[in-house]
Scaffold this motif. Structure first.
Motif, short mmCIF file in Angstrom:
data_model
loop_
_atom_site.label_atom_id
_atom_site.label_comp_id
_atom_site.label_asym_id
_atom_site.label_seq_id
_atom_site.Cartn_x
_atom_site.Cartn_y
_atom_site.Cartn_z
N GLY A 113 -2.78 5.43 -0.13
CA GLY A 113 -3.84 4.46 0.19
C GLY A 113 -4.03 3.42 -0.91
N ASP A 114 -3.57 3.72 -2.15
CA ASP A 114 -3.73 2.76 -3.25
C ASP A 114 -2.76 1.58 -3.06
OD1 ASP A 114 -5.60 4.37 -4.41
OD2 ASP A 114 -4.27 5.18 -5.97
N TYR A 115 -3.18 0.41 -3.57
CA TYR A 115 -2.28 -0.76 -3.56
C TYR A 115 -1.50 -0.76 -4.88
CZ TYR A 115 -0.42 -5.42 -3.14
OH TYR A 115 0.45 -6.47 -3.04
N VAL A 116 -0.19 -1.03 -4.80
CA VAL A 116 0.62 -1.13 -6.02
C VAL A 116 1.38 -2.45 -6.01
CG1 VAL A 116 0.94 1.35 -6.44
CG2 VAL A 116 2.54 0.18 -4.93
N ALA A 117 1.56 -3.03 -7.21
CA ALA A 117 2.43 -4.21 -7.33
C ALA A 117 3.79 -3.70 -7.81
CB ALA A 117 1.84 -5.17 -8.34
N ALA A 118 4.87 -4.40 -7.43
CA ALA A 118 6.21 -3.98 -7.86
C ALA A 118 6.20 -3.82 -9.38
CB ALA A 118 7.23 -5.02 -7.42
N GLY A 119 6.74 -2.69 -9.84
CA GLY A 119 6.80 -2.44 -11.29
C GLY A 119 5.64 -1.61 -11.81
N ASP A 120 4.56 -1.44 -11.03
CA ASP A 120 3.43 -0.60 -11.46
C ASP A 120 3.89 0.86 -11.59
OD1 ASP A 120 1.62 -2.64 -11.43
OD2 ASP A 120 0.50 -1.95 -9.67
N THR A 121 3.31 1.54 -12.56
CA THR A 121 3.63 2.97 -12.70
C THR A 121 2.88 3.76 -11.63
OG1 THR A 121 3.98 2.73 -15.06
CG2 THR A 121 3.50 4.96 -14.28
N ILE A 122 3.63 4.58 -10.89
CA ILE A 122 3.02 5.43 -9.86
C ILE A 122 2.80 6.83 -10.40
CG2 ILE A 122 3.40 6.48 -7.57
CD1 ILE A 122 4.76 3.92 -6.73
N ALA A 123 3.71 7.27 -11.27
CA ALA A 123 3.58 8.64 -11.81
C ALA A 123 4.37 8.74 -13.10
CB ALA A 123 4.14 9.64 -10.80
N ALA A 124 4.09 9.81 -13.86
CA ALA A 124 4.91 10.12 -15.03
C ALA A 124 5.54 11.49 -14.80
CB ALA A 124 4.05 10.12 -16.28
N LEU A 125 6.83 11.59 -15.11
CA LEU A 125 7.56 12.86 -14.98
C LEU A 125 7.66 13.51 -16.36
CD1 LEU A 125 10.60 11.66 -12.79
CD2 LEU A 125 8.31 12.36 -12.03
N TYR A 126 7.51 14.83 -16.42
CA TYR A 126 7.58 15.56 -17.69
C TYR A 126 8.60 16.69 -17.56
CZ TYR A 126 3.22 13.21 -18.78
OH TYR A 126 2.27 12.25 -19.03
N THR A 127 9.45 16.84 -18.57
CA THR A 127 10.43 17.94 -18.53
C THR A 127 10.95 18.24 -19.93
OG1 THR A 127 12.46 18.74 -17.48
CG2 THR A 127 12.43 16.41 -18.10
N TYR A 133 0.84 -1.21 0.00
CA TYR A 133 0.00 0.00 0.00
C TYR A 133 0.88 1.26 0.00
CZ TYR A 133 -3.90 -3.01 1.15
OH TYR A 133 -4.87 -3.98 1.10
N LEU A 134 0.47 2.25 -0.75
CA LEU A 134 1.18 3.54 -0.68
C LEU A 134 0.78 4.20 0.63
CD1 LEU A 134 0.95 5.20 -4.21
CD2 LEU A 134 3.00 4.49 -2.97
N GLN A 135 1.69 4.15 1.59
CA GLN A 135 1.37 4.69 2.93
C GLN A 135 1.65 6.17 3.00
OE1 GLN A 135 3.52 2.03 5.52
NE2 GLN A 135 1.71 0.75 5.76
N LYS A 136 2.58 6.64 2.19
CA LYS A 136 2.88 8.08 2.17
C LYS A 136 3.31 8.49 0.77
CE LYS A 136 5.20 11.58 5.01
NZ LYS A 136 4.04 12.45 5.12
N VAL A 137 2.78 9.62 0.30
CA VAL A 137 3.24 10.25 -0.94
C VAL A 137 3.53 11.69 -0.52
CG1 VAL A 137 2.66 10.81 -3.33
CG2 VAL A 137 1.72 8.74 -2.29
N ASP A 138 4.75 11.91 -0.05
CA ASP A 138 5.09 13.13 0.67
C ASP A 138 5.03 14.38 -0.23
OD1 ASP A 138 6.71 14.09 3.28
OD2 ASP A 138 7.44 15.13 1.49
N ALA A 139 4.15 15.31 0.15
CA ALA A 139 3.89 16.49 -0.70
C ALA A 139 5.14 17.33 -0.90
CB ALA A 139 2.77 17.32 -0.09
N GLN A 140 5.90 17.55 0.16
CA GLN A 140 7.09 18.40 0.01
C GLN A 140 8.09 17.81 -0.99
OE1 GLN A 140 8.54 20.77 2.95
NE2 GLN A 140 10.41 21.17 1.81
N CYS A 141 8.34 16.49 -0.88
CA CYS A 141 9.27 15.81 -1.81
C CYS A 141 8.75 15.90 -3.25
CB CYS A 141 9.36 14.32 -1.48
SG CYS A 141 10.57 13.89 -0.30
N ILE A 142 7.43 15.74 -3.41
CA ILE A 142 6.87 15.79 -4.77
C ILE A 142 7.01 17.21 -5.33
CG2 ILE A 142 4.75 15.48 -6.14
CD1 ILE A 142 5.60 12.83 -5.02
#
Ligand code: URA
Length: 432
Positions: free
Chosen positions: A383-397, A343-352
């Motif tokens: 709170g979402d469940y992820v399996a190893a290798g699942d995409t959590i986000a996409a970065l753009y630059t 489970y994604l227990q934390k997606v820290d806003a400051q780090c993001i």
């Protein structure tokens, strides 16, 4: 009266009177008080605090240190302020909803700095959109379509510009009376009768604890009320980013999706509550009835129509609002994947927020330029469940060389564990 006696008084924990506070604000604006003396007083305030009366007096003197707007001809007017966060694009959804419900929005906004974004940068990512508008054009626009969001005028609260620059380099930013007076002086000078505040709490916010956020919300609501403005505050979560899109044109896309009836649940819920509070204060209505009006403005497309009218009135290309695929895409994109299952227990806003800044979406210094197309789209939330290798986000630059450091920083934002997290509610409190 002299500044040394005033510093001495605050050093000895005594309350300053109106004449002393006026002397201080006048002195920093005319230059008769030196920066080192102003800094000494700021440190004494930071350490020894100010009572409610002193804070209200300080705010009033600051508000009158430059131009003030008289919006009485546009009654009822409302303004909103967020203490800042990551992915916080609420103003661009709340303002059109409130305007569609007959509340005039004549709003001055700021630019982003550090890990947080700013409404003006987001609006400027719409090709052609003008944020510097003459006062007469600003009034005319609000009169004809009920909404205008522009950059803060140069002579609005000059005392805050001087004090903020000193606080920034003297470790005196983090003081409730100084933050409350800084924010509220600009809101009072900007003239709206209703002021709705969104006080963020959590890792990505100025206020890291519920206790601090409550104290700031109470201080600001008190200042607004003492100055005859209808003021209320929500205290809301900023432990994880709000919504799914972070970065200027990406956030505009999420604004459009939300005004089209989609968008992330947390973003939509918060915007409806903020808009309902503004409508209820401006129109003396029960909150429940105001919430129904806000929902209707969103569902019917009337709020989206208001955004389009504002974009057109300020020179922006409405085609981008009608077809967000037109926004320029960043040249480089990279997925970030889960390194383990759970489970994604934390997606820290400051780090993001810091990841988005590394990608080019934010500034470290006021003078830095920003890349409107840079940022992050989150595919998973806390709170979402992820399996190893699942995409959590996409970065753009547009800066390929920033991708590796940004991806590493993003990973530091994540905590993955075996159990679902105990999430705090999105709306943690209200001060009326
Ligand atoms: N935002 C402001 O405008 N002032 C502060 O002091 C802190 C946040």
């Amino acid at each position: 009266m002299n500044i040394i006696e005033i510093i001495e008084k605050k050093k000895n924990r005594q309350a300053l009177n109106e004449a002393e506070i006026a002397f201080f604000i006048d002195g920093i604006c005319t230059g008769s008080i030196a920066d080192y003396q102003a800094s000494a007083l700021l440190m004494a305030i930071c350490l020894n605090g100010m009572n409610d009366t002193e804070t209200a007096l300080l705010t009033d003197k600051m508000a009158h240190s430059g131009d003030t707007l008289d919006l009485s001809a546009l009654f009822p007017t409302a303004d909103k302020h967020s203490t800042g966060g990551v992915g916080d694009k609420t103003s661009l959804i709340v303002a059109p909803i409130a305007a569609a419900c007959g509340v005039n929005i004549a709003k001055m906004s700021g630019r982003g700095l550090g890990h947080t974004g700013g409404t003006i940068d987001k609006l400027e990512s719409i090709p052609g959109f003008q944020t510097t508008v003459s006062e007469s054009a600003f009034f005319e626009q609000v009169k004809s379509i009920g909404i205008a969001i522009v950059a803060q005028s140069k002579n609005l609260v000059p005392a805050d510009k001087i004090l903020y620059a000193l606080r920034d380099v003297t470790a005196t930013v983090n003081s409730i009376p100084l933050i409350a007076s800084s924010i509220m002086s600009k809101k009072l000078a900007a003239g709206a009768d209703v002021i709705e505040l969104d006080v963020k709490v959590g890792s990505g916010a100025f206020m890291k604890t519920a206790k601090e956020a409550q104290a700031l919300a109470e201080a600001m609501v008190n200042i607004g009320k003492q100055n005859g403005r209808k003021t209320a505050a929500l205290i809301t979560d900023m432990d994880e980013p709000l919504g799914t899109h972070i970065g200027n044109s990406l956030e505009i896309k999420e604004v459009i999706a939300t005004l089209n009836g989609g968008g992330a649940h947390d973003l939509r819920t918060l915007c409806l509550h903020l808009a309902a509070n503004m409508i209820s204060l401006a129109k003396n209505m029960e909150k429940e009835a105001a919430l129904r009006l806000a929902e209707e403005a969103l569902q019917s497309g009337k709020a989206l129509e208001k955004l389009k009218q504002m974009v057109a009135a300020q020179g922006g290309d409405v085609c981008y609002i009608e077809n967000p695929a037109l926004f320029e895409r960043a040249a480089f994109t990279q997925p970030v994947t889960a390194q383990e299952s759970g489970y994604l227990q934390k997606v820290d806003a400051q780090c993001i927020g810091e990841t988005a800044a590394l990608l080019g979406a934010g500034r470290q210094k006021k003078e830095d330029s920003i890349d409107f197309a840079a940022g992050i789209i989150l595919e998973k939330k806390c709170g979402d469940y992820v399996a190893a290798g699942d995409t959590i986000a996409a970065l753009y630059t547009n800066q390929k060389e920033s991708l590796a450091a940004a991806a590493a920083r993003f990973q530091e934002a994540l905590t993955i564990g075996n159990t679902p997290p105990q999430k705090l509610p999105l709306i943690q409190g209200e001060v009326l």
